[in-house]
Design a protein around this motif. Structure first.
Motif, PDB file in Angstrom:
ATOM      1  N   ASP A   1       3.048  10.289  -3.384  1.00  0.00           N
ATOM      2  CA  ASP A   1       3.232  10.492  -1.941  1.00  0.00           C
ATOM      3  C   ASP A   1       4.603   9.946  -1.533  1.00  0.00           C
ATOM      4  N   ASP A   2       5.633  10.771  -1.689  1.00  0.00           N
ATOM      5  CA  ASP A   2       7.007  10.333  -1.417  1.00  0.00           C
ATOM      6  C   ASP A   2       7.222   9.911   0.031  1.00  0.00           C
ATOM      7  N   SER A   3       6.467  10.491   0.943  1.00  0.00           N
ATOM      8  CA  SER A   3       6.671  10.184   2.364  1.00  0.00           C
ATOM      9  C   SER A   3       6.072   8.824   2.764  1.00  0.00           C
ATOM     10  N   ALA A   4       5.287   8.229   1.903  1.00  0.00           N
ATOM     11  CA  ALA A   4       4.598   6.976   2.237  1.00  0.00           C
ATOM     12  C   ALA A   4       5.564   5.836   2.548  1.00  0.00           C
ATOM     13  N   ILE A   5       6.752   5.871   1.967  1.00  0.00           N
ATOM     14  CA  ILE A   5       7.691   4.754   2.125  1.00  0.00           C
ATOM     15  C   ILE A   5       8.824   5.050   3.100  1.00  0.00           C
ATOM     16  N   ASP A   6       8.822   6.218   3.700  1.00  0.00           N
ATOM     17  CA  ASP A   6       9.931   6.644   4.557  1.00  0.00           C
ATOM     18  C   ASP A   6      10.177   5.742   5.756  1.00  0.00           C
ATOM     19  N   GLY A   7       9.156   5.149   6.311  1.00  0.00           N
ATOM     20  CA  GLY A   7       9.316   4.389   7.543  1.00  0.00           C
ATOM     21  C   GLY A   7       9.802   2.957   7.391  1.00  0.00           C
ATOM     22  N   PHE A   8      10.018   2.506   6.174  1.00  0.00           N
ATOM     23  CA  PHE A   8      10.380   1.107   5.950  1.00  0.00           C
ATOM     24  C   PHE A   8      11.875   0.932   5.752  1.00  0.00           C
TER      25      PHE A   8
ATOM     26  N   ALA B   1       5.090  -4.497 -12.076  1.00  0.00           N
ATOM     27  CA  ALA B   1       4.269  -3.342 -11.706  1.00  0.00           C
ATOM     28  C   ALA B   1       5.183  -2.202 -11.252  1.00  0.00           C
ATOM     29  N   GLY B   2       4.760  -0.990 -11.471  1.00  0.00           N
ATOM     30  CA  GLY B   2       5.552   0.177 -11.105  1.00  0.00           C
ATOM     31  C   GLY B   2       5.911   0.209  -9.626  1.00  0.00           C
ATOM     32  N   TRP B   3       4.942  -0.110  -8.784  1.00  0.00           N
ATOM     33  CA  TRP B   3       5.210  -0.080  -7.337  1.00  0.00           C
ATOM     34  C   TRP B   3       6.198  -1.159  -6.930  1.00  0.00           C
ATOM     35  N   ARG B   4       6.185  -2.288  -7.663  1.00  0.00           N
ATOM     36  CA  ARG B   4       7.116  -3.379  -7.356  1.00  0.00           C
ATOM     37  C   ARG B   4       8.534  -2.993  -7.774  1.00  0.00           C
ATOM     38  N   LEU B   5       8.670  -2.340  -8.913  1.00  0.00           N
ATOM     39  CA  LEU B   5       9.975  -1.855  -9.354  1.00  0.00           C
ATOM     40  C   LEU B   5      10.487  -0.778  -8.391  1.00  0.00           C
ATOM     41  N   ALA B   6       9.573   0.053  -7.895  1.00  0.00           N
ATOM     42  CA  ALA B   6       9.948   1.079  -6.915  1.00  0.00           C
ATOM     43  C   ALA B   6      10.465   0.426  -5.633  1.00  0.00           C
ATOM     44  N   MET B   7       9.879  -0.697  -5.247  1.00  0.00           N
ATOM     45  CA  MET B   7      10.356  -1.432  -4.070  1.00  0.00           C
ATOM     46  C   MET B   7      11.804  -1.859  -4.267  1.00  0.00           C
ATOM     47  N   LYS B   8      12.097  -2.439  -5.421  1.00  0.00           N
ATOM     48  CA  LYS B   8      13.451  -2.912  -5.704  1.00  0.00           C
ATOM     49  C   LYS B   8      14.438  -1.748  -5.724  1.00  0.00           C
ATOM     50  N   ASN B   9      14.040  -0.630  -6.312  1.00  0.00           N
ATOM     51  CA  ASN B   9      14.910   0.544  -6.344  1.00  0.00           C
ATOM     52  C   ASN B   9      15.157   1.086  -4.939  1.00  0.00           C
ATOM     53  N   ARG B  10      14.127   1.089  -4.113  1.00  0.00           N
ATOM     54  CA  ARG B  10      14.265   1.594  -2.742  1.00  0.00           C
ATOM     55  C   ARG B  10      15.202   0.705  -1.923  1.00  0.00           C
ATOM     56  N   ILE B  11      15.100  -0.605  -2.111  1.00  0.00           N
ATOM     57  CA  ILE B  11      16.006  -1.526  -1.430  1.00  0.00           C
ATOM     58  C   ILE B  11      17.447  -1.188  -1.809  1.00  0.00           C
ATOM     59  N   ASP B  12      17.699  -1.024  -3.105  1.00  0.00           N
ATOM     60  CA  ASP B  12      19.053  -0.691  -3.575  1.00  0.00           C
ATOM     61  C   ASP B  12      19.531   0.630  -2.980  1.00  0.00           C
ATOM     62  N   ASP B  13      18.659   1.646  -2.983  1.00  0.00           N
ATOM     63  CA  ASP B  13      19.033   2.960  -2.448  1.00  0.00           C
ATOM     64  C   ASP B  13      19.364   2.891  -0.964  1.00  0.00           C
ATOM     65  N   LEU B  14      18.534   2.173  -0.205  1.00  0.00           N
ATOM     66  CA  LEU B  14      18.765   2.065   1.234  1.00  0.00           C
ATOM     67  C   LEU B  14      20.055   1.310   1.529  1.00  0.00           C
ATOM     68  N   LEU B  15      20.326   0.257   0.786  1.00  0.00           N
ATOM     69  CA  LEU B  15      21.552  -0.508   1.002  1.00  0.00           C
ATOM     70  C   LEU B  15      22.782   0.329   0.670  1.00  0.00           C
TER      71      LEU B  15
ATOM     72  N   GLN C   1       0.829  -1.213   0.000  1.00  0.00           N
ATOM     73  CA  GLN C   1       0.000   0.000   0.000  1.00  0.00           C
ATOM     74  C   GLN C   1       0.861   1.259   0.000  1.00  0.00           C
ATOM     75  N   ALA C   2       1.934   1.236   0.779  1.00  0.00           N
ATOM     76  CA  ALA C   2       2.815   2.405   0.846  1.00  0.00           C
ATOM     77  C   ALA C   2       3.466   2.664  -0.509  1.00  0.00           C
ATOM     78  N   PHE C   3       3.910   1.617  -1.179  1.00  0.00           N
ATOM     79  CA  PHE C   3       4.564   1.810  -2.476  1.00  0.00           C
ATOM     80  C   PHE C   3       3.568   2.177  -3.570  1.00  0.00           C
ATOM     81  N   GLN C   4       2.338   1.735  -3.443  1.00  0.00           N
ATOM     82  CA  GLN C   4       1.311   2.168  -4.393  1.00  0.00           C
ATOM     83  C   GLN C   4       1.028   3.661  -4.211  1.00  0.00           C
ATOM     84  N   LYS C   5       1.019   4.133  -2.961  1.00  0.00           N
ATOM     85  CA  LYS C   5       0.866   5.569  -2.693  1.00  0.00           C
ATOM     86  C   LYS C   5       2.077   6.341  -3.206  1.00  0.00           C
TER      87      LYS C   5
END
Length: 100
Positions: A22-29, A48-62, A13-17
């Motif tokens: 809503d850039d702040s939706a994923i900040d807490g993960f 899906a776009g939100w799924r690709l965003a998840m993978k990108n966020r994992i890479d960025d956080l690491l 849900q956060a990544f769909q937002k």
């Protein structure tokens, strides 16, 4: 398709937002939380776009965590260099006082 955990649903849900602007939706993960959700999803919605965003966020956080670890390591190295420098100066002063 197995039942997904509540945490995975929250991440989805956060990544769909997030992809809707809503850039702040994923900040807490953390990378770990997002990775768990990604693993639980398996092949579902993998393009899906939100799924690709998840993978990108994992890479960025690491990458961010790695930079922070490197910064801390460099800080420790500098601290040890200062300590060794001070000890060397004290040793030189002690030897000089003893010899002269």
């Amino acid at each position: 398709m197995g039942k997904m955990s509540e945490q995975t649903w929250k991440v989805i849900q956060a990544f769909q937002k997030y992809i809707k602007g809503d850039d702040s939706a994923i900040d807490g993960f953390s990378a770990t939380e997002i990775r768990r959700a990604d693993e639980e999803l398996g092949w579902r919605d993998k393009d899906a776009g939100w799924r690709l965003a998840m993978k990108n966020r994992i890479d960025d956080l690491l990458k961010s965590e790695e930079k922070e670890e490197n910064r801390k390591e460099q800080s420790h190295i500098r601290a040890w260099q200062v300590v060794v420098g001070i000890l060397a100066a004290l040793l030189v002063a002690a030897v000089s006082a003893w010899l002269f």
